[in-house]
Write a protein that holds these residues in place. Structure first.
Motif, short mmCIF file in Angstrom:
data_model
loop_
_atom_site.label_atom_id
_atom_site.label_comp_id
_atom_site.label_asym_id
_atom_site.label_seq_id
_atom_site.Cartn_x
_atom_site.Cartn_y
_atom_site.Cartn_z
N PHE A 187 0.83 -1.21 0.00
CA PHE A 187 0.00 0.00 0.00
C PHE A 187 0.87 1.26 0.00
CE2 PHE A 187 -2.81 -3.23 1.95
CZ PHE A 187 -3.83 -3.20 1.00
N THR A 188 1.90 1.24 -0.80
CA THR A 188 2.84 2.35 -0.86
C THR A 188 2.29 3.57 -1.60
OG1 THR A 188 3.81 1.42 -2.88
CG2 THR A 188 4.83 0.81 -0.77
N LEU A 189 1.16 3.41 -2.29
CA LEU A 189 0.57 4.52 -3.05
C LEU A 189 -0.63 5.13 -2.33
CD1 LEU A 189 0.76 3.00 -6.65
CD2 LEU A 189 2.52 4.17 -5.32
N ASP A 196 -25.55 8.64 -1.55
CA ASP A 196 -25.56 7.35 -0.87
C ASP A 196 -24.31 6.51 -1.13
OD1 ASP A 196 -26.04 6.68 -3.51
OD2 ASP A 196 -27.59 5.20 -3.05
N GLY A 197 -23.25 7.15 -1.65
CA GLY A 197 -22.06 6.35 -1.89
C GLY A 197 -20.90 7.15 -2.45
N PHE A 198 -19.91 6.43 -2.92
CA PHE A 198 -18.67 7.03 -3.44
C PHE A 198 -17.84 5.90 -4.04
CE2 PHE A 198 -18.85 7.08 1.28
CZ PHE A 198 -18.22 5.86 1.53
N VAL A 199 -16.70 6.26 -4.60
CA VAL A 199 -15.74 5.29 -5.12
C VAL A 199 -14.57 5.19 -4.15
CG1 VAL A 199 -14.20 4.69 -7.05
CG2 VAL A 199 -16.35 5.90 -7.49
N LEU A 200 -14.14 3.99 -3.87
CA LEU A 200 -12.92 3.76 -3.09
C LEU A 200 -11.83 3.27 -4.04
CD1 LEU A 200 -14.32 1.88 0.03
CD2 LEU A 200 -14.03 4.34 -0.31
N TRP A 201 -10.60 3.72 -3.80
CA TRP A 201 -9.48 3.37 -4.69
C TRP A 201 -8.25 3.02 -3.88
CZ3 TRP A 201 -4.58 5.26 -4.78
CH2 TRP A 201 -3.77 4.91 -5.88
N THR A 202 -7.50 2.08 -4.40
CA THR A 202 -6.10 1.88 -4.03
C THR A 202 -5.41 1.18 -5.19
OG1 THR A 202 -4.58 1.22 -2.26
CG2 THR A 202 -6.26 -0.38 -2.89
N ARG A 203 -4.11 1.11 -5.12
CA ARG A 203 -3.32 0.38 -6.12
C ARG A 203 -2.14 -0.25 -5.40
NH1 ARG A 203 0.49 3.04 -10.82
NH2 ARG A 203 1.56 1.10 -11.36
N LEU A 204 -1.94 -1.52 -5.62
CA LEU A 204 -0.86 -2.23 -4.95
C LEU A 204 0.45 -2.02 -5.69
CD1 LEU A 204 -2.63 -5.66 -4.25
CD2 LEU A 204 -2.75 -3.54 -2.93
N GLN A 246 -13.04 -2.31 3.77
CA GLN A 246 -13.99 -2.04 4.85
C GLN A 246 -14.38 -0.56 4.84
OE1 GLN A 246 -11.65 -3.17 8.31
NE2 GLN A 246 -12.90 -5.00 8.61
N VAL A 247 -15.62 -0.30 5.19
CA VAL A 247 -16.13 1.06 5.39
C VAL A 247 -16.76 1.10 6.77
CG1 VAL A 247 -17.75 2.82 4.60
CG2 VAL A 247 -16.53 1.40 2.92
N ALA A 248 -16.38 2.11 7.56
CA ALA A 248 -16.84 2.18 8.94
C ALA A 248 -17.33 3.59 9.28
CB ALA A 248 -15.72 1.79 9.89
N GLU A 249 -18.10 3.68 10.34
CA GLU A 249 -18.60 4.96 10.82
C GLU A 249 -17.66 5.61 11.82
OE1 GLU A 249 -23.43 4.38 10.46
OE2 GLU A 249 -22.45 3.83 12.34
N ASP A 250 -16.56 4.95 12.14
CA ASP A 250 -15.63 5.51 13.12
C ASP A 250 -14.20 5.21 12.67
OD1 ASP A 250 -16.17 2.66 13.82
OD2 ASP A 250 -14.56 3.06 15.26
N SER A 301 -1.35 -9.93 5.45
CA SER A 301 -1.22 -9.29 6.77
C SER A 301 -1.04 -7.78 6.67
CB SER A 301 -0.01 -9.89 7.51
OG SER A 301 1.19 -9.65 6.78
N HIS A 302 -1.08 -7.25 5.45
CA HIS A 302 -0.81 -5.82 5.23
C HIS A 302 -2.12 -5.04 5.20
CE1 HIS A 302 3.30 -6.94 4.36
NE2 HIS A 302 2.88 -7.81 3.45
N VAL A 303 -2.16 -3.98 6.00
CA VAL A 303 -3.34 -3.13 6.08
C VAL A 303 -2.97 -1.72 5.60
CG1 VAL A 303 -5.11 -2.16 7.61
CG2 VAL A 303 -4.20 -4.45 8.04
N SER A 304 -3.83 -1.15 4.78
CA SER A 304 -3.56 0.19 4.23
C SER A 304 -3.79 1.26 5.29
CB SER A 304 -4.49 0.45 3.05
OG SER A 304 -5.80 0.74 3.51
N PRO A 305 -3.29 2.46 5.06
CA PRO A 305 -3.74 3.59 5.87
C PRO A 305 -5.25 3.76 5.71
CG PRO A 305 -1.89 4.19 4.45
CD PRO A 305 -2.35 2.86 4.00
N ALA A 306 -5.87 4.37 6.68
CA ALA A 306 -7.30 4.66 6.61
C ALA A 306 -7.52 6.00 5.92
CB ALA A 306 -7.92 4.67 7.99
N GLY A 307 -8.57 6.09 5.13
CA GLY A 307 -8.97 7.33 4.52
C GLY A 307 -10.31 7.79 5.05
N LEU A 308 -10.55 9.09 4.96
CA LEU A 308 -11.81 9.68 5.38
C LEU A 308 -12.55 10.16 4.15
CD1 LEU A 308 -13.79 10.79 7.56
CD2 LEU A 308 -12.37 12.86 7.63
#
Length: 564
Positions: free
Chosen positions: A50-52, A62-70, A93-97, A140-147
């Motif tokens: 998740f270096t990018l 009611d929504g949006f687009v989520l993006w990442t690139r490995l 995952q999408v969360a309220e907190d 086992s790799h988790v990305s940074p969280a985005g808002l």
């Protein structure tokens, strides 16, 4: 026609959506279903992919687009980020907190090797006007969280909208501190108006004193080149912070493909001079652009064509008309440049193409928004650089397509648009202006407003100056403000007014510059035009200097905007 490094059709862009809890996530592609959930690698990757960073975009109520690139190695010459040549399963995952204690959506996506291991997840069925946090995981790799956030319900105004807009981030010309400062403003929405990345190889576009950073690789021509360049930019921590802070709306200008391209016509002296070569280059650039941006599947490119103009509604408060002023424009007249050009008045010429002009006029007629906002690339208002009777203007801006500008302006006047505001990038400086139907009539009343953001880095540090002393403002009285430092514009859009703070950083050659507000302008509801409410005092060291003559200032302004 084959795209460099191999073509990608819509099916190849597929991001399989599965194991979705309590909502719908649409695949990136034409079709979805178990048959397309091809086996993907579950073996662990040797390092953090998740270096990018992460990003979100194109929010709806009611929504949006989520993006990442490995990418294990963003600088890899083949543009594939050092990833193994096989698909990779990615959880989202999408969360309220922010601690992900209240996860409201989750699922699996496939990061496909043929799409440079990019992931696009379109979400629907979320609550309107809400903040959400999101993240990705593989092995086992988790990305940074985005808002990110959803827009208000279509029948409500919602609270005032904090929106920032930016453009022109030439990696070689400095550090992306302005992106970091923008993230610290905690905006609700960010618009990027083009020149997100630049195509030049090291040593071509050099500023005074030398470039503080260098591009990887050659000039971007092939798909591998564009992928590598996007990855180099995305690996920047300040840019990642801005993407993670809010959803983005993006449109490209010229440098995402090549300087000053128009339609299927390359720049003079291009590395891809023939139609066939430039068509292949365009296709490669658009494919990489989609792979690296949080765009909906409606923007998946078809070879050398991409649907980038679109509308995004922010409740009843604002309607964003995001334009494409490159793909359908007539070629720049009179050999381009800043010059006297009678052909600029030709009524047959268009900067958007007839189809997009009609789409925009139809949108104005149907609009119920308090503020109709055009997110677009190049200077909209007339900007004459000759104090005499002869008109001398930039042919790469709307001044080179006068009839097209007049038709679009007339269309929002005829539609009785309540408040028209044009947002602009490209010119590497802050500007503010009143918009008119006839710029040659001093008595003509404003019919809208234009706000122009400076660059993030392009042309280097820049310099502070007295905006009232700029000769462009004397020649063009509808131009209200100018500043040549780097930065962004932060707006607050409410029911009664739109306030714009012109933010500047004092340097980009080294990282860490503080940010300040140079000037503030306000547009009042149903009062076309701008009025200034704040101007930061000019430093005494600048006030004491003798001002250069008007022509020298004009020449320097044009030079700051001109690219090699």
């Amino acid at each position: 026609m084959a795209v460099p490094n191999g073509p990608l059709d819509r099916r190849s862009f597929l991001v399989t959506s599965g194991l979705v809890a309590g909502g719908s996530a649409l695949a990136t592609g034409l079709a979805a279903g178990p048959a397309q959930a091809a086996p993907a690698a579950r073996s662990p990757l040797p390092a953090d992919p998740f270096t990018l960073g992460v990003a979100s975009g194109d929010p709806s109520h009611d929504g949006f687009v989520l993006w990442t690139r490995l990418a294990l190695d963003p600088h890899a010459d083949d543009g594939l980020g050092g990833m193994p040549a096989k698909d990779q399963l990615v959880q989202w995952q999408v969360a309220e907190d922010p601690r992900f204690k209240r996860v409201v959506r989750r699922g699996l996506a496939t990061a496909r090797a043929k799409a440079a291991h990019s992931v696009h997840v379109e979400l629907y069925g979320l609550r309107p006007g809400r903040e959400y946090w999101y993240r990705f995981k593989t092995g086992s790799h988790v990305s940074p969280a985005g808002l990110t956030r959803t827009a208000p319900r279509p029948d409500t105004f919602g609270p005032a909208l904090s929106m920032a807009f930016v453009s022109c981030s030439q990696y070689e010309h400095g550090y992306f501190t302005a992106y970091r400062r923008l993230a610290e403003e905690h905006p609700d929405l960010v618009l990027h108006l083009g020149d997100y990345q630049y195509e030049y190889k090291k040593g071509v576009y050099v500023i005074a004193g030398g470039n503080p950073r260098d591009h990887d690789g050659p000039e971007t021509v092939t798909l591998a080149n564009y992928r590598q360049r996007h990855a180099q930019y995305k690996a920047d921590a300040d840019l990642q912070a801005a993407h993670a802070a809010a959803p983005w709306l993006v449109v490209f200008d010229d440098h995402e493909v090549e300087n000053n391209w128009a339609g299927y016509i390359p720049e003079a002296g291009s590395d891809t001079p023939t139609l066939e070569q430039f068509t292949a280059r365009r296709a490669a650039a658009f494919q990489a652009y989609y792979e690296n941006m949080p765009l909906r599947r409606s923007s998946i490119p078809h070879g050398p064509d991409i649907q980038i103009y679109r509308r995004v509604r922010w409740g009843r408060l604002a309607g964003f008309h995001m334009l494409d002023t490159r793909q359908f424009r007539d070629d720049q007249a009179c050999d381009d440049g800043n010059k006297v050009c009678p052909a600029a008045e030709d009524p047959a010429r268009s900067i958007t193409g007839a189809k997009q002009e009609k789409w925009l006029a139809d949108g104005f007629r149907r609009s119920e928004a308090r503020w109709d906002i055009l997110g677009q690339q190049v200077f909209f208002a007339q900007r004459d650089s000759d104090a005499g009777p002869v008109k001398k203007t930039s042919q790469d801006a709307w001044d080179g397509y006068v009839a097209s500008r007049r038709r679009i302006t007339q269309s929002w006047v005829d539609a009785k648009v309540r408040n028209a505001v044009v947002l602009t990038g490209d010119v590497h400086a802050h500007w503010a202006s009143d918009l008119k139907l006839d710029y040659d009539d001093p008595a003509a009343k404003p019919v809208g407003s234009e706000l122009v953001c400076s660059s993030i880095t392009s042309t280097g540090d820049g310099a502070d100056s007295d905006p009232a002393a700029h000769p462009y403002l004397k020649i063009n009285p509808h131009l209200r403000f100018y500043n040549n430092q780097r930065g962004y514009v932060l707006t607050k859009i409410g029911k009664d007014s739109l306030t714009a703070d012109f933010k500047t950083v004092s340097y980009v050659r080294t990282p860490g510059a503080p940010v300040s507000t140079k000037a503030t302008f306000v547009a009042e509801d149903r009062v076309p035009g701008l009025h200034q409410t704040y101007l930061r005092p000019l430093p005494s060291t600048l006030r004491s200097k003798a001002a250069p003559n008007d022509q020298a200032i004009i020449d320097q302004t044009i030079a700051n905007e001109r690219e090699p």
